[in-house]
Design a protein around this motif. Structure first.
Motif, PDB file in Angstrom:
ATOM      1  N   MET A  15      -0.734   1.306   2.934  1.00 51.60           N
ATOM      2  CA  MET A  15      -1.555   2.106   3.839  1.00 51.60           C
ATOM      3  C   MET A  15      -0.899   2.083   5.215  1.00 51.60           C
ATOM      4  N   HIS A  16      -0.862   3.252   5.810  1.00 50.31           N
ATOM      5  CA  HIS A  16      -0.250   3.371   7.130  1.00 50.31           C
ATOM      6  C   HIS A  16      -1.170   2.791   8.196  1.00 50.31           C
ATOM      7  N   ILE A  17      -0.607   1.895   8.985  1.00 46.00           N
ATOM      8  CA  ILE A  17      -1.358   1.268  10.074  1.00 46.00           C
ATOM      9  C   ILE A  17      -0.885   1.895  11.377  1.00 46.00           C
ATOM     10  N   PRO A  18      -1.858   2.354  12.211  1.00 44.58           N
ATOM     11  CA  PRO A  18      -1.446   2.967  13.500  1.00 44.58           C
ATOM     12  C   PRO A  18      -0.674   1.993  14.357  1.00 44.58           C
ATOM     13  N   PHE A  19       0.197   2.563  15.133  1.00 44.50           N
ATOM     14  CA  PHE A  19       1.027   1.825  16.086  1.00 44.50           C
ATOM     15  C   PHE A  19       1.985   0.816  15.404  1.00 44.50           C
ATOM     16  N   THR A  20       2.265   1.014  14.140  1.00 39.08           N
ATOM     17  CA  THR A  20       3.251   0.164  13.440  1.00 39.08           C
ATOM     18  C   THR A  20       4.646   0.601  13.838  1.00 39.08           C
ATOM     19  N   PRO A  21       5.514  -0.350  14.195  1.00 37.81           N
ATOM     20  CA  PRO A  21       6.880   0.037  14.587  1.00 37.81           C
ATOM     21  C   PRO A  21       7.575   0.796  13.470  1.00 37.81           C
ATOM     22  N   ASN A  22       8.478   1.661  13.891  1.00 36.41           N
ATOM     23  CA  ASN A  22       9.155   2.527  12.931  1.00 36.41           C
ATOM     24  C   ASN A  22       9.969   1.726  11.924  1.00 36.41           C
ATOM     25  N   HIS A  23      10.681   0.659  12.369  1.00 33.25           N
ATOM     26  CA  HIS A  23      11.534  -0.081  11.437  1.00 33.25           C
ATOM     27  C   HIS A  23      10.707  -0.809  10.381  1.00 33.25           C
ATOM     28  N   ILE A  24       9.473  -1.208  10.749  1.00 35.53           N
ATOM     29  CA  ILE A  24       8.610  -1.859   9.757  1.00 35.53           C
ATOM     30  C   ILE A  24       8.098  -0.830   8.761  1.00 35.53           C
ATOM     31  N   GLN A  25       7.769   0.351   9.256  1.00 39.47           N
ATOM     32  CA  GLN A  25       7.332   1.400   8.347  1.00 39.47           C
ATOM     33  C   GLN A  25       8.439   1.760   7.347  1.00 39.47           C
ATOM     34  N   LEU A  26       9.657   1.842   7.820  1.00 44.77           N
ATOM     35  CA  LEU A  26      10.765   2.165   6.911  1.00 44.77           C
ATOM     36  C   LEU A  26      10.958   1.090   5.856  1.00 44.77           C
ATOM     37  N   ILE A  27      10.803  -0.169   6.263  1.00 40.53           N
ATOM     38  CA  ILE A  27      10.960  -1.263   5.294  1.00 40.53           C
ATOM     39  C   ILE A  27       9.816  -1.247   4.289  1.00 40.53           C
ATOM     40  N   SER A  28       8.595  -1.089   4.763  1.00 36.05           N
ATOM     41  CA  SER A  28       7.435  -1.123   3.866  1.00 36.05           C
ATOM     42  C   SER A  28       7.487   0.016   2.864  1.00 36.05           C
ATOM     43  N   ALA A  29       8.029   1.160   3.269  1.00 33.92           N
ATOM     44  CA  ALA A  29       8.094   2.298   2.357  1.00 33.92           C
ATOM     45  C   ALA A  29       9.031   2.055   1.190  1.00 33.92           C
ATOM     46  N   CYS A  30       9.917   1.081   1.315  1.00 29.64           N
ATOM     47  CA  CYS A  30      10.870   0.805   0.223  1.00 29.64           C
ATOM     48  C   CYS A  30      10.221   0.066  -0.931  1.00 29.64           C
ATOM     49  N   TYR A  31       9.038  -0.553  -0.713  1.00 30.28           N
ATOM     50  CA  TYR A  31       8.390  -1.326  -1.775  1.00 30.28           C
ATOM     51  C   TYR A  31       7.451  -0.406  -2.571  1.00 30.28           C
ATOM     52  N   PRO A  32       7.356  -0.621  -3.857  1.00 32.15           N
ATOM     53  CA  PRO A  32       6.332   0.116  -4.626  1.00 32.15           C
ATOM     54  C   PRO A  32       4.940  -0.375  -4.255  1.00 32.15           C
ATOM     55  N   PRO A  33       3.913   0.352  -4.652  1.00 28.65           N
ATOM     56  CA  PRO A  33       2.550  -0.128  -4.353  1.00 28.65           C
ATOM     57  C   PRO A  33       2.324  -1.536  -4.888  1.00 28.65           C
ATOM     58  N   SER A  34       1.386  -2.212  -4.278  1.00 32.29           N
ATOM     59  CA  SER A  34       1.143  -3.605  -4.653  1.00 32.29           C
ATOM     60  C   SER A  34       0.759  -3.733  -6.114  1.00 32.29           C
ATOM     61  N   ALA A  35       0.012  -2.763  -6.626  1.00 38.05           N
ATOM     62  CA  ALA A  35      -0.403  -2.833  -8.026  1.00 38.05           C
ATOM     63  C   ALA A  35       0.766  -2.598  -8.974  1.00 38.05           C
ATOM     64  N   ALA A  36       1.833  -1.940  -8.468  1.00 36.33           N
ATOM     65  CA  ALA A  36       2.964  -1.616  -9.350  1.00 36.33           C
ATOM     66  C   ALA A  36       4.114  -2.602  -9.215  1.00 36.33           C
ATOM     67  N   LEU A  37       3.954  -3.643  -8.439  1.00 38.04           N
ATOM     68  CA  LEU A  37       5.052  -4.607  -8.266  1.00 38.04           C
ATOM     69  C   LEU A  37       5.428  -5.280  -9.578  1.00 38.04           C
ATOM     70  N   LEU A  38       4.422  -5.670 -10.365  1.00 39.02           N
ATOM     71  CA  LEU A  38       4.727  -6.380 -11.606  1.00 39.02           C
ATOM     72  C   LEU A  38       5.361  -5.466 -12.644  1.00 39.02           C
ATOM     73  N   THR A  39       5.081  -4.175 -12.552  1.00 42.98           N
ATOM     74  CA  THR A  39       5.631  -3.242 -13.539  1.00 42.98           C
ATOM     75  C   THR A  39       6.968  -2.655 -13.104  1.00 42.98           C
ATOM     76  N   SER A  40       7.483  -3.100 -11.946  1.00 42.98           N
ATOM     77  CA  SER A  40       8.769  -2.564 -11.469  1.00 42.98           C
ATOM     78  C   SER A  40       9.957  -3.262 -12.108  1.00 42.98           C
ATOM     79  N   GLY A  41       9.710  -4.274 -12.908  1.00 40.78           N
ATOM     80  CA  GLY A  41      10.811  -4.973 -13.570  1.00 40.78           C
ATOM     81  C   GLY A  41      11.321  -4.206 -14.768  1.00 40.78           C
TER      82      GLY A  41
END
Length: 990
Positions: free
Chosen positions: A1-27
């Motif tokens: 979920m996008h949080i207001p006033f989040t720095p751009n570099h953190i947003q770019l990093i967070s976008a690289c991860y799959p959703p939390s529910a899909a982390l276990l199925t990314s293997g």
């Protein structure tokens, strides 16, 4: 979920991860979103100032995920794998700005390995990130940033632990080891290892522990591949950073056949080969030292074949110009522990490794062979001091012998042999310093035998690969054979491990060098005499220069009209009359042979040292000899110091004293110290000498045989032991005459010798010389005593020496070979002979030919006593007065002062102004204005004592008149004067 006033570099990093529910199925890939990852890497590559922030954010995520994953959180584990994959992508795309990312990257890898090193998938992903960093870093940050350096060294320790981890499950163990070794391969090929020189040794100590242990746990001959090098690794560091590609490390897939121990060993071998291939200078020695430390820790010295193989490969994989560091470091390690009370496996394995390196086909350029042999001799003598029966001595003899396999300049073997002989003659006369009184004589004997075996093995090793080379052998690839030949195969001609294919174009060891060892033929101990007799035979057969003095294949010396013209005959006669090195050698040899055959006591005896206790044997009823046991400070010095002239003079006097004890005629009651085995050894020596050097041996050895036959003419009522010795001498002389008869094809001489031999009473015949194995220390030989039951009822038959000399002098072969007529030959062969006069002829350095043309001294010899503070009294005696003219006198003459203490410079030197001299700095100084020349005294045509000209003339420098016998040694001073000489000439020219 996008949080207001989040720095751009953190947003770019967070976008690289799959959703939390899909982390276990990314293997099982656990890869970041590819499109978002591309945006992130594009952002970092175009905005380098943001790389530090990106790395810090990723480092926070790694630490948090490691903390949760260690507690069993599977989502955090999946997130950690994705974060490490993001780190790899950033490191690949931001390779130009790697120093900005290095702190957070290395810290993240270190944290992951510290928390979850048992998880192979995380360890493999961390190893991939680490390898990516090692691929693109320039290494300059290591050693500068202490935090980064600590993280880097910690990562190395983690991967090294994985590289040699132990586990009950072999498949899991091999998988874990491959991951750790793969990361270490990246470190070995990284600039981070080589750029910070201060950090090289700590890194190598960590890396070699992991690389060496897998090699020691496999069968080297069966599982390790013959070619470990990889073309990619060879070209890795030579490629630009932007063109390199980092390897990805993956865990072995479950269900497939797991890796074997051979696969692990091959990976370690590839890393070791790459490490040694990239090292320079001292770095190669540090790598080897780290390997030796690992052998100490793991007690790997018992695996001798593995260690030998490793030493050979280390020398082969090191760069050509730095290979010398491998054997040099091995010898240093052996010398460091030379004082151990008992030899250990480490000592024997180190000696075996040294021998393996020297006998390998790998060239070792820049190797300081003189320093190596000095160290090996020092270790050998030290081990003998500790115990004369030390079990390490045979291995040390093999080390000394194997050094002769590598010959890189013509005089190398001659120089090494001279070093060995110098130590040999010192030990013979003075023993070994530091040996206890109880073992002093035993230590001396063992030291002489070891040095003698090493000397002969060294000479033999230089030539053992020259004979019997096939065309197939020339096509061998150097250093690719996986087999490990045994020491016996390495030191033999026909063994499969000969391998060394470089031809030897060395200088033979000259007789003037070997001549110093001839007194060993008369040593007081039979084991030394026997070993030296075998060495002497081998030297005369294979080493001594023979020139045109040879026999045919059947042992007969026949004339060669084309090769032996008047010039050759004249050279032979001059060599005999005025002496050459071979003739002097034979004179000394025959003197020692006579002394051994007739003397009642043997060995060098010094008046300054007390005699040794009496040694009685069945063959020797009284004292064997009085030996020199005490080591004096002026005879045993440093390792590389040459034997001084006073020591040589003392040795010469000892040898002459021993030779003077040899009687001209054996008396009825006298005893002969030699055993029956000695007479057999003498016969072997004389046979070899007459067969290999027939002309010189004829002219120098025949008078000795006549004198020896005369010495054995005794009455019939003599002691049984004396009778046995006389009978042995008679048989020796008769068999020697048979050899001479065969060589010169003289049936009359053979008939006389056969008649005398058949008339001798039956007894034990002379034993033959035992076999000799080159390059090894043989057990000591035991003598065969003279029979004690010989009774002389009638005098023993005498050989008609006059008839033999008549037959030899009338032989056409002898006359053609020597260029002498029958009358001259008869006079020459029948000359009076004694051992001390023959030995004096062998040490005479000034020939009569030189005396026919003045003093025969070159200017350098005249200058040498004055310019060098030499202890050579004979050279100093060449000066024309009691004190030579030296540099001090020349300096005082240049300053206008005379030496009042030197009678050669008596008188006053005129005060000469230097204003009228031309400048030596400016050749055209006469063109410039100068002051008017002034002289305090008129110039004299003839130089007075003390002038510079006079001093230079006394030194043999300067212009010489045409009537002088000596020419200047500086040709530049003898050039003709130029057409337009300067107006004023220097004061030292006329």
């Amino acid at each position: 979920m996008h949080i207001p006033f989040t720095p751009n570099h953190i947003q770019l990093i967070s976008a690289c991860y799959p959703p939390s529910a899909a982390l276990l199925t990314s293997g099982p890939e656990y890869a970041p979103n590819s499109q978002e990852l591309s945006r992130l890497t594009y952002y970092a590559a175009n905005r380098p100032e943001k790389i530090n922030k990106l790395g810090s954010e990723l480092e926070k995520r790694v630490k948090a995920d490691c903390r949760k994953a260690a507690s069993g959180n599977t989502r955090a584990r999946a997130s950690l794998l994705i974060t490490l994959a993001i780190f790899k992508a950033l490191a690949t795309e931001c390779r130009r700005d790697m120093p900005l990312l290095s702190p957070s990257l290395l810290s993240s890898v270190n944290v992951a390995l510290s928390s979850l090193s048992a998880d192979l998938e995380i360890a493999a992903r961390a190893a991939t990130v680490f390898t990516t960093w090692t691929t693109y870093t320039d290494g300059l940050i290591i050693g500068v940033d202490l935090k980064v350096t600590d993280d880097y060294m910690s990562c190395l320790r983690h991967f090294a632990r994985l590289g040699h981890i132990e586990h009950n499950d072999h498949e899991t163990r091999n998988r874990t080891r491959l991951i750790g070794l793969a990361a270490l391969v990246g470190a070995v090929n990284s600039e981070a290892l080589y750029k910070p020189s201060a950090q090289f040794q700590p890194q190598v100590s960590i890396i070699m522990r992991a690389l060496l242990i897998p090699l020691l746990q496999v069968d080297v001959l069966g599982e390790i591949k013959e070619q470990p090098n990889s073309p990619i690794l060879d070209e890795f560091r030579s490629r630009p950073t932007l063109e390199r590609r980092a390897a990805s490390i993956h865990v072995h897939i479950d269900g497939d056949q797991g890796p074997t121990s051979g696969d692990v060993a091959n990976t370690a071998l590839r890393a070791t080969s790459s490490l040694l291939g990239h090292t320079r200078g001292l770095q190669a020695s540090l790598v080897l030292q780290a390997a030796l430390d690992t052998l100490d820790e793991r007690d790997g010295w018992s695996q001798i074949e593995h260690c030998r193989w490793l030493a050979e490969k280390a020398a082969e994989w090191t760069q050509y110009q730095y290979r010398y560091g491998i054997p040099t470091r091995l010898v240093e390690c052996l010398a460091e522990s030379q004082d151990a009370p008992q030899p250990t496996r480490r000592h024997s394995t180190l000696a075996a490794m040294i021998t393996a390196v020297f006998t390998s086909p790998t060239p070792l350029v820049n190797l300081s062979t003189s320093d190596i042999i000095a160290s090996l001799i020092s270790v050998t003598l030290r081990r003998i001091t500790v115990s004369p029966d030390d079990s390490l001595l045979p291995a040390l003899v093999e080390c000394i012998s194997s050094l002769g396999t590598h010959v890189y300049y013509a005089d190398q073997i001659q120089d090494l042999a001279e070093d060995l002989i110098r130590r040999l003659v010192i030990v013979e006369a003075s023993g070994i310093p530091g040996a206890g009184k109880a073992n002093r004589e035993k230590a001396r004997i063992q030291a002489v035998r070891c040095l003698l075996a090493g000397l002969l093995g060294l000479i033999h090793a230089a030539d053992m690969h020259d004979a019997g080379k096939d065309a197939d052998d020339e096509g061998k690839t150097v250093g690719t054979s996986p087999t490990l030949p045994t020491p016996a195969e390495r030191m033999s001609h026909d063994g499969p491990g000969q391998g060394h294919i470089r031809p030897s174009r060395r200088t033979k060891v000259g007789p003037e060098i070997w001549q110093d060892t001839l007194s060993l033929l008369c040593d007081s101990e039979y084991a030394v005499r026997a070993d030296y007799a075998m060495a002497l035979v081998a030297y005369v057969e294979n080493e001594i220069p023979k020139f045109a003095d040879k026999v045919d294949a059947d042992g007969v010396r026949r004339p060669r009209p084309l090769a032996e013209g008047p010039t050759q005959k004249s050279n032979t006669l001059n060599a005999m009359l005025y002496g050459d090195s071979t003739t002097r050698f034979l004179n000394a040899l025959h003197a020692c042979v006579y002394a051994l055959s007739t003397s009642p006591k043997l060995g060098l005896r010094s008046s300054s040292s007390p005699p040794s206790p009496d040694r009685t044997s069945p063959a020797q009823g009284d004292d064997s000899s009085a030996r020199a046991g005490d080591a004096t400070s002026d005879s045993v010095t440093t390792e590389r110091r040459s034997m001084t002239h006073p020591s040589r003079s003392r040795r010469t006097s000892l040898v002459l004293r021993m030779l003077r004890d040899a009687p001209a005629r054996i008396s009825v009651s006298s005893r002969v110290a030699a055993d029956l085995s000695d007479f057999g050894n003498i016969l072997a020596v004389l046979t070899t000498v007459h067969e290999q050097l027939p002309v010189r041996s004829l002219l120098t050895g025949i008078p000795m045989l006549v004198a020896l036959n005369r010495a054995a003419s005794v009455a019939d009522s003599c002691d049984p032991l004396t009778a046995a010795a006389v009978r042995a001498i008679k048989e020796l002389v008769a068999r020697a005459w048979l050899v001479v008869a065969k060589v010169w094809d003289c049936p009359a001489v053979a008939e006389i010798a056969e008649k005398a031999l058949s008339a001798l009473p039956s007894s034990s015949s002379l034993p033959s010389l035992p076999d000799w194995q080159f390059g090894s220390l043989q057990p000591p030989q035991h003598p065969i005593p003279l029979p004690d039951g010989v009774q002389l009822d009638t005098p023993l038959p005498d050989i008609d020496a006059d008839a033999i000399l008549e037959a030899l002098s009338s032989s056409q072969n002898v006359q053609e070979a020597t260029g002498l007529g029958q009358h001259d030959l008869l006079r020459r062969l029948g000359t009076d002979w004694s051992p001390d006069s023959a030995y004096k002829d062998s040490i005479e350095t000034k020939s009569r030919m030189d005396s026919l043309s003045g003093d025969g001294l070159s200017p350098l010899i005249k200058v040498a006593p004055a310019l060098m503070h030499a202890e050579n009294l004979s050279m100093q005696s060449l000066a024309r007065s009691g004190r030579g003219v030296g540099v001090t006198d020349l300096r005082e003459a240049l300053e206008g002062r005379s030496s009042m203490s030197n009678p050669n410079l008596a008188g006053r030197v005129p005060s000469i102004s230097t204003l009228d001299h031309t400048s030596s700095v400016y050749p055209g100084a006469d063109q410039f204005a100068k002051l008017t020349p002034q002289r305090s005294r008129p110039q004299r045509a003839k130089p007075r004592p003390g002038e510079v000209r006079e001093v230079l003339n006394k030194l043999g420098i300067g212009k010489q008149n045409g009537l002088g016998n000596v020419k200047s040694s500086f040709p530049a001073l003898q050039k003709t004067q130029p057409r337009n000489p300067p107006t004023i000439t220097p004061p030292y020219t006329t």
